[in-house]
Design a protein around this motif. Structure first.
Motif: not given
Length: 125
Positions: A96-112
């Motif tokens: 599982c992973a959590v993202s701090e980016t402004p968008t929510w539908d991120n599918t790239n692991p680098r965005d987490y």
């Protein structure tokens, strides 16, 4: 210190089901997207599913669409992945992973930004 702890993995026969859980601690993630990724031996980490903060928006990888369901309980700071009609190709370490980016539908692991240690799912044929 932020921690994500996955549980619920195991060995299951093809066609069976499992429910994974990921409990977060150290801070509240009720305003952040949460996701599941998986990695099989010798392969790159791949996106499985993501859910937006209010739990209404979801995105799935084509390979799991209509078989897996992601959900969350913000009161428990927990995200779930229900997996049905499991196939041997679903065998992998699930993170599982959590993202701090402004968008929510991120599918790239680098965005987490935060990751758990993973839970193994093995599907026998």
């Amino acid at each position: 210190q932020v921690q994500l702890v996955e549980s619920g993995g195991g060995l299951v026969q093809a066609g069976g089901s499992l429910r994974l859980s990921c409990a977060a601690s150290g801070r509240t993630f009720d305003n952040r997207p949460m996701a599941w990724f998986r990695q099989a031996p010798g392969k790159e980490r791949e996106f499985v599913a993501v859910i937006n903060p209010d739990g209404i928006g979801t995105v799935y990888a084509d390979s799991v669409k209509d078989r897996f369901t992601i959900s969350r309980d913000n009161a428990k700071n927990t995200v779930y992945l229900w997996m049905g009609s499991l196939e041997p190709e679903d065998t992998a370490l699930y993170y599982c992973a959590v993202s701090e980016t402004p968008t929510w539908d991120n599918t790239n692991p680098r965005d987490y930004d935060y990751w758990g240690q993973g839970t193994q799912v093995t599907v026998s044929s």
